[in-house]
Design an enzyme around this catalytic site. Structure first.
Site, PDB file in Angstrom:
ATOM      1  N   GLU A 258       0.959  -1.024   0.093  1.00 53.96           N
ATOM      2  CA  GLU A 258       0.074   0.065  -0.227  1.00 53.96           C
ATOM      3  C   GLU A 258       0.754   1.335   0.079  1.00 53.96           C
ATOM      4  O   GLU A 258       1.787   1.427   0.909  1.00 53.96           O
ATOM      5  CB  GLU A 258      -0.975  -0.054   1.021  1.00 53.96           C
ATOM      6  CG  GLU A 258      -1.914   1.080   1.364  1.00 53.96           C
ATOM      7  CD  GLU A 258      -2.716   1.352   0.163  1.00 53.96           C
ATOM      8  OE1 GLU A 258      -3.353   0.285  -0.028  1.00 53.96           O
ATOM      9  OE2 GLU A 258      -2.913   2.739  -0.144  1.00 53.96           O
TER      10      GLU A 258
ATOM     11  N   THR B 123      -5.699   1.994  -5.681  1.00 53.23           N
ATOM     12  CA  THR B 123      -5.322   0.576  -5.555  1.00 53.23           C
ATOM     13  C   THR B 123      -5.767   0.044  -6.589  1.00 53.23           C
ATOM     14  O   THR B 123      -5.353  -1.030  -7.248  1.00 53.23           O
ATOM     15  CB  THR B 123      -5.603  -0.032  -4.188  1.00 53.23           C
ATOM     16  OG1 THR B 123      -4.836   0.780  -3.140  1.00 53.23           O
ATOM     17  CG2 THR B 123      -4.953  -1.426  -4.040  1.00 53.23           C
TER      18      THR B 123
ATOM     19  N   HIS C  89      -1.561   3.489   4.800  1.00 55.03           N
ATOM     20  CA  HIS C  89      -2.611   4.043   4.047  1.00 55.03           C
ATOM     21  C   HIS C  89      -2.593   5.346   4.697  1.00 55.03           C
ATOM     22  O   HIS C  89      -2.519   5.416   6.019  1.00 55.03           O
ATOM     23  CB  HIS C  89      -3.736   3.197   4.007  1.00 55.03           C
ATOM     24  CG  HIS C  89      -4.777   3.670   2.976  1.00 55.03           C
ATOM     25  ND1 HIS C  89      -5.466   4.963   3.259  1.00 55.03           N
ATOM     26  CD2 HIS C  89      -5.209   3.303   2.132  1.00 55.03           C
ATOM     27  CE1 HIS C  89      -6.377   5.156   2.277  1.00 55.03           C
ATOM     28  NE2 HIS C  89      -6.215   4.199   1.460  1.00 55.03           N
TER      29      HIS C  89
ATOM     30  N   ASP D 138       1.664  -0.227  -4.743  1.00 51.05           N
ATOM     31  CA  ASP D 138       0.651  -0.075  -5.817  1.00 51.05           C
ATOM     32  C   ASP D 138       0.433   1.499  -6.415  1.00 51.05           C
ATOM     33  O   ASP D 138       0.107   1.834  -7.523  1.00 51.05           O
ATOM     34  CB  ASP D 138      -0.706  -0.390  -5.144  1.00 51.05           C
ATOM     35  CG  ASP D 138      -1.098   0.382  -3.802  1.00 51.05           C
ATOM     36  OD1 ASP D 138      -0.187   1.128  -3.378  1.00 51.05           O
ATOM     37  OD2 ASP D 138      -1.946   0.199  -3.202  1.00 51.05           O
ATOM     38  N   HIS D 139       0.651   2.366  -5.436  1.00 56.79           N
ATOM     39  CA  HIS D 139       0.765   3.857  -5.906  1.00 56.79           C
ATOM     40  C   HIS D 139       1.505   4.788  -5.026  1.00 56.79           C
ATOM     41  O   HIS D 139       1.975   4.297  -4.000  1.00 56.79           O
ATOM     42  CB  HIS D 139      -0.701   4.273  -6.354  1.00 56.79           C
ATOM     43  CG  HIS D 139      -1.551   3.874  -4.959  1.00 56.79           C
ATOM     44  ND1 HIS D 139      -1.396   4.797  -3.753  1.00 56.79           N
ATOM     45  CD2 HIS D 139      -2.651   3.042  -4.725  1.00 56.79           C
ATOM     46  CE1 HIS D 139      -2.426   4.181  -2.875  1.00 56.79           C
ATOM     47  NE2 HIS D 139      -2.812   3.360  -3.513  1.00 56.79           N
TER      48      HIS D 139
HETATM   49  C1  GP9 Z   1      -8.681  -0.503   0.384  1.00 55.48           C
HETATM   50  C2  GP9 Z   1      -7.238  -0.258   0.010  1.00 55.48           C
HETATM   51  C3  GP9 Z   1      -6.850   0.993  -0.124  1.00 55.48           C
HETATM   52  O1  GP9 Z   1      -8.979  -1.894   0.358  1.00 55.48           O
HETATM   53  O2  GP9 Z   1      -6.783  -1.305  -0.901  1.00 55.48           O
HETATM   54  O3  GP9 Z   1      -7.122   1.350  -1.121  1.00 55.48           O
HETATM   55  P1  GP9 Z   1      -6.484   2.976  -1.934  1.00 55.48           P
HETATM   56  O4  GP9 Z   1      -7.541   3.911  -0.941  1.00 55.48           O
HETATM   57  O5  GP9 Z   1      -5.241   2.720  -1.511  1.00 55.48           O
HETATM   58  O6  GP9 Z   1      -6.985   3.025  -3.254  1.00 55.48           O
END
Ligand code: GP9
Length: 418
Positions: free
Chosen positions: A38, A80, A195, A254-255
């Site tokens: 994440e 994500t 996150h 992921d980002h």
């Molecule tokens: C939520 C997690 C985060 O289930 O995958 O999502 P994001 O806010 O990073 O897109």
């Protein structure tokens, strides 16, 4: 109708590059565990804060696998979920909204489906609500057999914080599930602790906060450090398990976690001015292939998440019969070194193109914008092609198009002309 897919196939034929022979089938028949980290950006790798490494475990681990240090995320508003889309389909997400919501009932021939057709069991492990990002619906469309979501984990007040189950507990419980999966399997874990707003219980803070002018960035260092600790526990337990002999890990970010609103603070930390070019380079995320039989290598190829699927499939030695993929094998020497962002910007071997401006990729200096023009044009064309597949739900014509085979004819004509 089925003809709508023809220009896309033609474009992909024209731009295609051969996959690597050397890496073809090197992990044939093995299990694959993908780990989506994440909000994890590449800039933290190998970096320190207060004299301590931010990712000490990963820094060592990457020396033992194939590590990519010019690899970018390509997500837009779907964050994500966009990264999941890129990986599964090797197509670009949409410019507005999340394709996981807007086009979840499209026909796809996604990687999990292809793997399923080749004897793999496929699953996702993510301790959030099943419906978040419409995953419960989209995962069916992507051909994923099993989605282990929050309801399948033991989530208590003690083992959770902020967004939910802390990564350490998530990893431990996921490993237990993996040991019971039918082999060979492809499973993907999505972490959660790192996150926004990047908060942690006191006893999980393994490093002091940062001291930049952004409280967000200051806390990000701590959650990054914690995630690395959780990853260590997982990988070490994995190495002790029976899975280790026959399973490879694909670990990637992921980002971004730190948006451009924190450029000033980022500059304070990195000790440089964060201009457009630096901001673009901050969109790099880590990518590592690790496991028995994988020879260590630091790979500098320029690539992005759209390239993951063709890379992994070539390593597995599985072809599938869906030619609609916009990525190129990252391990091929003949690959096209071009990473296109959803905004139509790009990084190539020599250049970085941002909003019509051209930069030398090595020096970051602004150069004659004409040098970037052909690549801006290609970026636009490629995104338009990818969009047309999604908006027109064109993969439903895949089989028909193959039967009609107008492409072969056109190719023959083209070869005659050349
Ligand atoms: C939520 C997690 C985060 O289930 O995958 O999502 P994001 O806010 O990073 O897109």
């Amino acid at each position: 109708d089925s003809n709508e897919l023809v220009p896309v196939i033609n474009y992909l034929n024209e731009t295609s590059t051969p996959s690597s022979d050397k890496y073809e089938s090197i992990i044939e028949g093995k299990n694959v565990i993908a780990i989506s980290l994440e909000s994890t950006q590449e800039f933290v790798v190998g970096k320190e804060l207060h004299g301590q490494e931010l990712t000490p475990y990963f820094n060592d681990l990457k020396e033992e696998g194939i590590y990519f240090d010019n690899f970018y995320h390509q997500v837009k508003q779907g964050r994500t979920s966009d990264s999941e889309f890129l990986l599964a389909n090797s197509m670009y997400p949409l410019n507005r909204g999340a394709v996981f919501f807007t086009h979840s009932s499209n026909e796809y021939e996604a990687m999990p489906e292809v793997l399923g057709n080749n004897g793999y069991s496929t699953s996702i492990m993510h301790a959030n609500d099943k419906t978040f990002w419409n995953r419960n619906v989209m995962y069916d469309s992507l051909g994923i057999d099993e989605y282990y979501s929050k309801q399948d984990y033991k989530v208590t007040e003690e083992n959770s914080y902020g967004w939910g189950l802390l990564d350490e507990n998530f990893f431990a419980q996921s490993l237990d599930k993996m040991k019971k999966l039918e082999e060979p399997f492809y499973t993907r874990m999505i972490t959660l602790t790192n996150h926004y707003p990047f908060t942690l219980p006191e006893d999980k803070k393994l490093i002091e906060e940062g001291n930049t002018s952004s409280a967000t960035l200051n806390r990000y260092f701590q959650t990054i450090r914690y995630q690395d600790h959780a990853l260590k526990q997982f990988v070490e337990a994995f190495k002790q398990s029976e899975l280790y002999d026959n399973t490879i890990l694909m670990i990637y970010g992921d980002h971004f976690g730190i948006s451009e609103n924190h450029q000033k603070a980022m500059g304070e930390y990195l000790g440089k001015d964060i201009n457009e070019f630096e901001q673009f380079q901050l969109q790099q995320v880590p990518l590592l292939f690790y496991g028995k039989g994988i020879e260590p290598q630091e790979n500098h190829t320029v690539g992005g998440q759209v390239d993951l699927r063709p890379t992994l499939m070539n390593m597995l030695g599985i072809e599938g019969n869906n030619p609609i993929q916009f990525g190129h094998d990252l391990l091929s020497e003949e690959r096209r070194q071009l990473m296109i962002t959803r905004d139509g910007d790009f990084a190539s071997e020599k250049y970085v193109g941002i909003q019509g401006e051209c930069y030398d990729r090595q020096t970051g200096e602004k150069i004659d914008s004409e040098l970037c023009e052909p690549l801006f044009k290609q970026a636009k064309e490629e995104l338009t092609m990818s969009d047309s597949v999604i908006y027109g739900d064109l993969l439903r014509y895949l089989d028909e198009t193959k039967v009609v085979e107008p492409i072969d004819e056109q190719q023959k004509q083209k070869q005659k002309q050349e």
